[in-house]
Design a protein around this motif. Structure first.
Motif, PDB file in Angstrom:
ATOM      1  N   TYR A 159       0.916  -1.184   0.064  1.00 13.61           N
ATOM      2  CA  TYR A 159      -0.129  -0.082  -0.015  1.00 13.61           C
ATOM      3  C   TYR A 159       0.959   1.331   0.047  1.00 13.61           C
ATOM      4  O   TYR A 159       0.468   2.284  -0.658  1.00 13.61           O
ATOM      5  CB  TYR A 159      -1.008   0.028   1.156  1.00 13.61           C
ATOM      6  CG  TYR A 159      -1.864   1.220   1.317  1.00 13.61           C
ATOM      7  CD1 TYR A 159      -3.167   1.225   0.542  1.00 13.61           C
ATOM      8  CD2 TYR A 159      -1.265   2.339   1.936  1.00 13.61           C
ATOM      9  CE1 TYR A 159      -3.719   2.353   0.663  1.00 13.61           C
ATOM     10  CE2 TYR A 159      -2.419   3.421   2.089  1.00 13.61           C
ATOM     11  CZ  TYR A 159      -3.461   3.130   1.547  1.00 13.61           C
ATOM     12  OH  TYR A 159      -4.359   4.476   1.318  1.00 13.61           O
ATOM     13  N   GLU A 160       2.087   1.228   0.695  1.00 10.17           N
ATOM     14  CA  GLU A 160       2.915   2.549   0.686  1.00 10.17           C
ATOM     15  C   GLU A 160       3.548   2.724  -0.573  1.00 10.17           C
ATOM     16  O   GLU A 160       3.460   3.860  -0.937  1.00 10.17           O
ATOM     17  CB  GLU A 160       4.027   2.305   1.898  1.00 10.17           C
ATOM     18  CG  GLU A 160       4.898   3.253   2.097  1.00 10.17           C
ATOM     19  CD  GLU A 160       6.031   3.295   1.139  1.00 10.17           C
ATOM     20  OE1 GLU A 160       6.417   4.494   0.837  1.00 10.17           O
ATOM     21  OE2 GLU A 160       6.492   2.166   0.392  1.00 10.17           O
ATOM     22  N   LEU A 161       3.694   1.747  -1.097  1.00  9.53           N
ATOM     23  CA  LEU A 161       4.585   1.889  -2.507  1.00  9.53           C
ATOM     24  C   LEU A 161       3.542   2.380  -3.506  1.00  9.53           C
ATOM     25  O   LEU A 161       3.910   3.408  -4.261  1.00  9.53           O
ATOM     26  CB  LEU A 161       4.924   0.355  -2.952  1.00  9.53           C
ATOM     27  CG  LEU A 161       5.345   0.475  -4.474  1.00  9.53           C
ATOM     28  CD1 LEU A 161       6.690   1.167  -4.857  1.00  9.53           C
ATOM     29  CD2 LEU A 161       5.709  -1.064  -4.799  1.00  9.53           C
ATOM     30  N   TYR A 162       2.305   1.907  -3.461  1.00 10.71           N
ATOM     31  CA  TYR A 162       1.219   2.222  -4.525  1.00 10.71           C
ATOM     32  C   TYR A 162       0.831   3.709  -4.290  1.00 10.71           C
ATOM     33  O   TYR A 162       0.842   4.403  -5.049  1.00 10.71           O
ATOM     34  CB  TYR A 162      -0.046   1.422  -4.275  1.00 10.71           C
ATOM     35  CG  TYR A 162      -1.031   1.572  -5.508  1.00 10.71           C
ATOM     36  CD1 TYR A 162      -0.777   0.727  -6.692  1.00 10.71           C
ATOM     37  CD2 TYR A 162      -2.056   2.539  -5.433  1.00 10.71           C
ATOM     38  CE1 TYR A 162      -1.735   1.017  -7.655  1.00 10.71           C
ATOM     39  CE2 TYR A 162      -2.814   2.362  -6.415  1.00 10.71           C
ATOM     40  CZ  TYR A 162      -2.806   1.792  -7.439  1.00 10.71           C
ATOM     41  OH  TYR A 162      -3.571   1.861  -8.514  1.00 10.71           O
ATOM     42  N   GLN A 163       0.691   4.280  -2.984  1.00 12.94           N
ATOM     43  CA  GLN A 163       0.429   5.671  -2.521  1.00 12.94           C
ATOM     44  C   GLN A 163       1.627   6.473  -3.039  1.00 12.94           C
ATOM     45  O   GLN A 163       1.231   7.748  -3.358  1.00 12.94           O
ATOM     46  CB  GLN A 163       0.122   5.573  -1.102  1.00 12.94           C
ATOM     47  CG  GLN A 163      -1.170   4.784  -0.603  1.00 12.94           C
ATOM     48  CD  GLN A 163      -2.554   5.387  -1.365  1.00 12.94           C
ATOM     49  OE1 GLN A 163      -2.604   6.516  -1.508  1.00 12.94           O
ATOM     50  NE2 GLN A 163      -3.031   4.423  -2.037  1.00 12.94           N
ATOM     51  N   ARG A 164       2.678   6.099  -2.904  1.00  8.40           N
ATOM     52  CA  ARG A 164       3.882   7.012  -3.361  1.00  8.40           C
ATOM     53  C   ARG A 164       4.053   7.151  -4.959  1.00  8.40           C
ATOM     54  O   ARG A 164       4.594   8.229  -5.191  1.00  8.40           O
ATOM     55  CB  ARG A 164       5.172   6.318  -2.479  1.00  8.40           C
ATOM     56  CG  ARG A 164       6.555   7.094  -2.876  1.00  8.40           C
ATOM     57  CD  ARG A 164       7.477   6.740  -1.808  1.00  8.40           C
ATOM     58  NE  ARG A 164       7.636   5.283  -1.737  1.00  8.40           N
ATOM     59  CZ  ARG A 164       8.230   4.533  -2.611  1.00  8.40           C
ATOM     60  NH1 ARG A 164       9.016   5.124  -3.724  1.00  8.40           N
ATOM     61  NH2 ARG A 164       8.425   3.212  -2.448  1.00  8.40           N
ATOM     62  N   VAL A 165       4.010   6.009  -5.556  1.00  5.60           N
ATOM     63  CA  VAL A 165       4.417   6.146  -7.079  1.00  5.60           C
ATOM     64  C   VAL A 165       3.238   6.004  -7.916  1.00  5.60           C
ATOM     65  O   VAL A 165       3.407   6.493  -9.113  1.00  5.60           O
ATOM     66  CB  VAL A 165       5.295   5.076  -7.286  1.00  5.60           C
ATOM     67  CG1 VAL A 165       6.630   5.046  -6.236  1.00  5.60           C
ATOM     68  CG2 VAL A 165       4.675   3.684  -7.295  1.00  5.60           C
ATOM     69  N   ALA A 166       2.070   5.589  -7.712  1.00  7.27           N
ATOM     70  CA  ALA A 166       1.095   5.299  -8.600  1.00  7.27           C
ATOM     71  C   ALA A 166       0.394   6.336  -9.141  1.00  7.27           C
ATOM     72  O   ALA A 166       0.228   7.575  -8.523  1.00  7.27           O
ATOM     73  CB  ALA A 166       0.008   4.361  -7.984  1.00  7.27           C
ATOM     74  N   PRO A 167       0.283   6.495 -10.419  1.00  2.00           N
ATOM     75  CA  PRO A 167      -0.335   7.691 -11.181  1.00  2.00           C
ATOM     76  C   PRO A 167      -1.791   8.165 -10.477  1.00  2.00           C
ATOM     77  O   PRO A 167      -1.846   9.435 -10.268  1.00  2.00           O
ATOM     78  CB  PRO A 167      -0.507   7.392 -12.637  1.00  2.00           C
ATOM     79  CG  PRO A 167       0.480   6.419 -12.919  1.00  2.00           C
ATOM     80  CD  PRO A 167       0.570   5.612 -11.470  1.00  2.00           C
TER      81      PRO A 167
END
Length: 276
Positions: free
Chosen positions: A163-171
């Motif tokens: 979740y942290e990764l997605y929130q940080r990099v997802a468009p």
């Protein structure tokens, strides 16, 4: 080094390629024989951060964020390894790569396998790690857990690295519940690539952890479909699989840490660097 630190400090170049109806994000590292590296589900290319230096020492590594993952936005189609494999094949053409090796872990291992099955002329060597070829090979308790993946689980995943990764990099960070829904739907579908694997022509390394999502015997089953493990190899290797295939069960690892292990990198590179 954490994946986050690697991203901040890396010298790789990130770009987008408009291929096969999707705007696919990729990064390139190093020079040499090209290698396309594919991440696992709910992750991104950042998963390989601690190993990227090892992989790129003698190879040009193309690190791809698959559909709906990392910096690649989702599009209006199901998550299916067949279409994602076609994305990767189109990226290979877009970049003008000549028969790169394709290496994938978990979801990426399935995608890599389908690239080799559907587009064998585009692939040099294949490494498929921690990826089963039949849904019913997965342990029943894992199938039960996968059945709970969906948008409703988003709230419970807010403290996870995924979740942290997605929130940080997802468009579009707000798409995380939608991604869970699509992954859950994909994992609920039955699949069996036995016959496709039996006809595989690309030299393939089948790899798994000794405590993976499927039993080690399933990786042996895949190897046997490739004419491996059926006879003594002989003093000069004359009894080894005729297609150049190989099997590796990595010790002391699980599905959840294989992709970070130096053994994953060294075993992959040893196979890719064999005489062609």
């Amino acid at each position: 080094m954490t994946a986050t630190q690697w991203t901040a400090d890396s010298a790789g170049s990130g770009r987008y390629a408009d291929v096969n109806g999707i705007n696919l994000y990729y990064e390139t590292y190093g020079t040499g024989r090209p290698m396309v590296l594919l991440h696992g589900g709910l992750g991104s290319g950042e998963m390989f951060g601690p190993l990227i230096g090892t992989f790129s020492e003698n190879h040009q590594v193309v690190l791809v964020d698959l559909q709906g993952h990392g910096r690649t936005a989702d599009i209006d189609r199901p998550l299916d390894i067949r279409s994602m494999a076609d994305d990767v094949a189109a990226l290979i053409d877009h970049l003008g790569l000549e028969r790169p090796d394709v290496v994938g872990y978990s979801l990426g291992g399935g995608v890599a396998l389908l690239v080799a099955i559907r587009h064998p002329e585009k692939v040099g060597r294949l490494v498929t790690a921690s990826a089963g070829i039949r849904r019913d090979a997965t342990y029943p308790e894992i199938l039960a857990q996968q059945g709970q993946v969906g948008a409703a689980a988003a709230e419970f995943m807010k403290d996870t690295p995924m979740y942290e990764l997605y929130q940080r990099v997802a468009p579009r960070p707000e798409d995380f519940p939608r991604l869970l829904d699509k992954i859950g739907a994909a994992m609920a579908k039955d699949f069996d690539f036995t016959e496709e694997v039996r006809g595989l022509q690309v030299p393939t390394l089948v790899m798994g952890a000794d405590a993976d999502l499927v039993p080690p015997s399933h990786f042996v089953e895949i190897f046997e479909l490739l004419d491996g493990g059926l006879r003594d190899g002989g003093w000069t290797g004359e009894g080894r699989p005729k297609g150049g295939h190989a099997l590796a069960i990595l010790p002391g690892l699980t599905h959840y840490n294989l992709f970070l292990s130096p053994l994953f990198a060294s075993t992959t590179l040893a196979f890719l660097e064999e005489d062609h």
